[in-house]
Design a protein around this motif. Sequence first.
Motif, PDB file in Angstrom:
ATOM      1  N   LEU A   1       0.835  -1.203   0.000  1.00 28.85           N
ATOM      2  CA  LEU A   1       0.000   0.000   0.000  1.00 28.85           C
ATOM      3  C   LEU A   1       0.870   1.254   0.000  1.00 28.85           C
ATOM      4  N   ARG A   2       1.928   1.251   0.788  1.00 25.51           N
ATOM      5  CA  ARG A   2       2.820   2.406   0.822  1.00 25.51           C
ATOM      6  C   ARG A   2       3.463   2.644  -0.547  1.00 25.51           C
ATOM      7  N   MET A   3       3.900   1.578  -1.194  1.00 25.05           N
ATOM      8  CA  MET A   3       4.510   1.700  -2.517  1.00 25.05           C
ATOM      9  C   MET A   3       3.518   2.227  -3.549  1.00 25.05           C
ATOM     10  N   LEU A   4       2.289   1.724  -3.500  1.00 25.52           N
ATOM     11  CA  LEU A   4       1.259   2.205  -4.422  1.00 25.52           C
ATOM     12  C   LEU A   4       0.986   3.690  -4.213  1.00 25.52           C
ATOM     13  N   ASN A   5       0.876   4.115  -2.953  1.00 24.70           N
ATOM     14  CA  ASN A   5       0.604   5.529  -2.669  1.00 24.70           C
ATOM     15  C   ASN A   5       1.712   6.435  -3.196  1.00 24.70           C
ATOM     16  N   GLU A   6       2.956   6.013  -3.008  1.00 19.97           N
ATOM     17  CA  GLU A   6       4.076   6.823  -3.502  1.00 19.97           C
ATOM     18  C   GLU A   6       4.052   6.905  -5.022  1.00 19.97           C
ATOM     19  N   ALA A   7       3.755   5.786  -5.683  1.00 19.18           N
ATOM     20  CA  ALA A   7       3.709   5.765  -7.139  1.00 19.18           C
ATOM     21  C   ALA A   7       2.539   6.592  -7.675  1.00 19.18           C
ATOM     22  N   ILE A   8       1.373   6.495  -7.022  1.00 17.78           N
ATOM     23  CA  ILE A   8       0.208   7.268  -7.449  1.00 17.78           C
ATOM     24  C   ILE A   8       0.462   8.764  -7.304  1.00 17.78           C
ATOM     25  N   ASP A   9       1.003   9.169  -6.165  1.00 20.85           N
ATOM     26  CA  ASP A   9       1.284  10.590  -5.959  1.00 20.85           C
ATOM     27  C   ASP A   9       2.254  11.118  -7.007  1.00 20.85           C
ATOM     28  N   ALA A  10       3.265  10.311  -7.355  1.00 22.95           N
ATOM     29  CA  ALA A  10       4.231  10.728  -8.367  1.00 22.95           C
ATOM     30  C   ALA A  10       3.577  10.827  -9.743  1.00 22.95           C
ATOM     31  N   ALA A  11       2.697   9.880 -10.069  1.00 17.13           N
ATOM     32  CA  ALA A  11       2.027   9.883 -11.369  1.00 17.13           C
ATOM     33  C   ALA A  11       1.065  11.058 -11.506  1.00 17.13           C
ATOM     34  N   ILE A  12       0.457  11.465 -10.402  1.00 11.89           N
ATOM     35  CA  ILE A  12      -0.408  12.652 -10.427  1.00 11.89           C
ATOM     36  C   ILE A  12       0.446  13.911 -10.563  1.00 11.89           C
ATOM     37  N   ALA A  13       1.523  13.975  -9.777  1.00  9.39           N
ATOM     38  CA  ALA A  13       2.357  15.176  -9.744  1.00  9.39           C
ATOM     39  C   ALA A  13       3.025  15.465 -11.082  1.00  9.39           C
ATOM     40  N   ASP A  14       3.445  14.432 -11.816  1.00 10.29           N
ATOM     41  CA  ASP A  14       4.135  14.689 -13.085  1.00 10.29           C
ATOM     42  C   ASP A  14       3.187  14.716 -14.284  1.00 10.29           C
ATOM     43  N   GLY A  15       1.880  14.611 -14.025  1.00 10.86           N
ATOM     44  CA  GLY A  15       0.890  14.760 -15.086  1.00 10.86           C
ATOM     45  C   GLY A  15       0.534  13.492 -15.833  1.00 10.86           C
ATOM     46  N   THR A  16       1.102  12.350 -15.429  1.00  8.02           N
ATOM     47  CA  THR A  16       0.817  11.100 -16.145  1.00  8.02           C
ATOM     48  C   THR A  16      -0.654  10.716 -16.049  1.00  8.02           C
ATOM     49  N   ILE A  17      -1.235  10.835 -14.854  1.00  5.95           N
ATOM     50  CA  ILE A  17      -2.657  10.485 -14.690  1.00  5.95           C
ATOM     51  C   ILE A  17      -3.528  11.393 -15.560  1.00  5.95           C
ATOM     52  N   LYS A  18      -3.183  12.658 -15.638  1.00  6.55           N
ATOM     53  CA  LYS A  18      -3.938  13.581 -16.488  1.00  6.55           C
ATOM     54  C   LYS A  18      -3.868  13.152 -17.949  1.00  6.55           C
ATOM     55  N   VAL A  19      -2.672  12.817 -18.419  1.00  8.43           N
ATOM     56  CA  VAL A  19      -2.500  12.394 -19.811  1.00  8.43           C
ATOM     57  C   VAL A  19      -3.325  11.144 -20.100  1.00  8.43           C
ATOM     58  N   LEU A  20      -3.279  10.171 -19.189  1.00  9.46           N
ATOM     59  CA  LEU A  20      -4.027   8.927 -19.408  1.00  9.46           C
ATOM     60  C   LEU A  20      -5.536   9.141 -19.328  1.00  9.46           C
ATOM     61  N   SER A  21      -5.974  10.044 -18.445  1.00 11.06           N
ATOM     62  CA  SER A  21      -7.415  10.293 -18.355  1.00 11.06           C
ATOM     63  C   SER A  21      -7.912  11.017 -19.604  1.00 11.06           C
ATOM     64  N   LEU A  22      -7.100  11.916 -20.160  1.00 13.20           N
ATOM     65  CA  LEU A  22      -7.482  12.574 -21.413  1.00 13.20           C
ATOM     66  C   LEU A  22      -7.528  11.573 -22.564  1.00 13.20           C
ATOM     67  N   LYS A  23      -6.608  10.616 -22.539  1.00 13.78           N
ATOM     68  CA  LYS A  23      -6.571   9.580 -23.580  1.00 13.78           C
ATOM     69  C   LYS A  23      -7.853   8.749 -23.562  1.00 13.78           C
ATOM     70  N   TRP A  24      -8.297   8.334 -22.375  1.00  7.92           N
ATOM     71  CA  TRP A  24      -9.408   7.393 -22.290  1.00  7.92           C
ATOM     72  C   TRP A  24     -10.771   8.048 -22.101  1.00  7.92           C
ATOM     73  N   PHE A  25     -10.807   9.233 -21.482  1.00  7.66           N
ATOM     74  CA  PHE A  25     -12.096   9.855 -21.154  1.00  7.66           C
ATOM     75  C   PHE A  25     -12.348  11.172 -21.880  1.00  7.66           C
ATOM     76  N   ASP A  26     -11.320  11.695 -22.587  1.00 12.84           N
ATOM     77  CA  ASP A  26     -11.430  13.025 -23.181  1.00 12.84           C
ATOM     78  C   ASP A  26     -11.740  14.075 -22.119  1.00 12.84           C
ATOM     79  N   ALA A  27     -11.299  13.824 -20.908  1.00 11.93           N
ATOM     80  CA  ALA A  27     -11.515  14.753 -19.783  1.00 11.93           C
ATOM     81  C   ALA A  27     -10.453  14.464 -18.735  1.00 11.93           C
ATOM     82  N   ASP A  28     -10.083  15.491 -17.987  1.00 15.12           N
ATOM     83  CA  ASP A  28      -9.099  15.322 -16.912  1.00 15.12           C
ATOM     84  C   ASP A  28      -9.831  14.942 -15.635  1.00 15.12           C
ATOM     85  N   ILE A  29      -9.707  13.680 -15.228  1.00 13.99           N
ATOM     86  CA  ILE A  29     -10.355  13.222 -13.993  1.00 13.99           C
ATOM     87  C   ILE A  29      -9.315  12.899 -12.923  1.00 13.99           C
TER      88      ILE A  29
END
Length: 282
Positions: A248-276
Amino acid sequence: MRIPLAIATLAISLMPAVPVRAENERSLSIAAEGASPPWTGTDENGQLYGFDIDVGRDLCRRMKIECTFVAQDWDGIIPALSVGKFDVIMSGMSITEKRKQSIAFSHPYAGGFNQFVVRKDLGMAPSDTQEKLDLSTIGGREKAIIERLRGALSGMAIGVLRSSNSEAVLKDLFGDVVTIRSYDSQDNMQLDLAAGRIDGGLADYFTWRDFLKTPDGSIASFFGPGLSGGLWGPGVGAGVRKDDVALLRMLNEAIDAAIADGTIKVLSLKWFDADISPVASK
């Protein structure tokens, strides 16, 4: 100097019971329903795809862990995790207090909302999909909108995914005015909607959006505001067994990093055409 056995045994018993499996293990299995695109779907070759799958691959890369993805029916996904069939759930699963009684959740890696759809032949005016209703706090405005929805949907047969938060909301707010039909998969609910065996359904907005673009889905349209909060919780997270503290700790660190560097935004735009993507947890 030799340490007496009794003292050594006591020292070991007082050590924190933190699992070390995730620190040493270099492979994980991640489960997804595979029937609710764009969150997760299954292609013609039986392979899982979608937003959750791409996010999962990115998190595994950051954690330097090899991951495999497995399909699991929604209504059995938490029990299967609990007995060790796989290690993580990533399937558009909302973080809720009820689910936290059985499993632990990572920080949220996505937001989203749910919405009703109804058959067009019922003659109901399509909704403004920009209108939103947060059920976290139900005041005068929220009560008025809910009453309006109750009146409009009264007497209808409404489909919903079994064991989902949408099912809990439907029972809680509309159970006395609609007939609830619970389904084991989004696909089966959509088949019944297209065939006219139900009048409408309540599910994730983005899953409905993709379905409504298909020939079968063209018979229905959105109705009412987008619904979030309340029983749906603060967002979508990865589910793990409660004793997998290191994972759980490893997942949280990875998720926070993916949000901070914009990866989650890029993937959400790819799949949803919206930033979620949510704000990075601190």
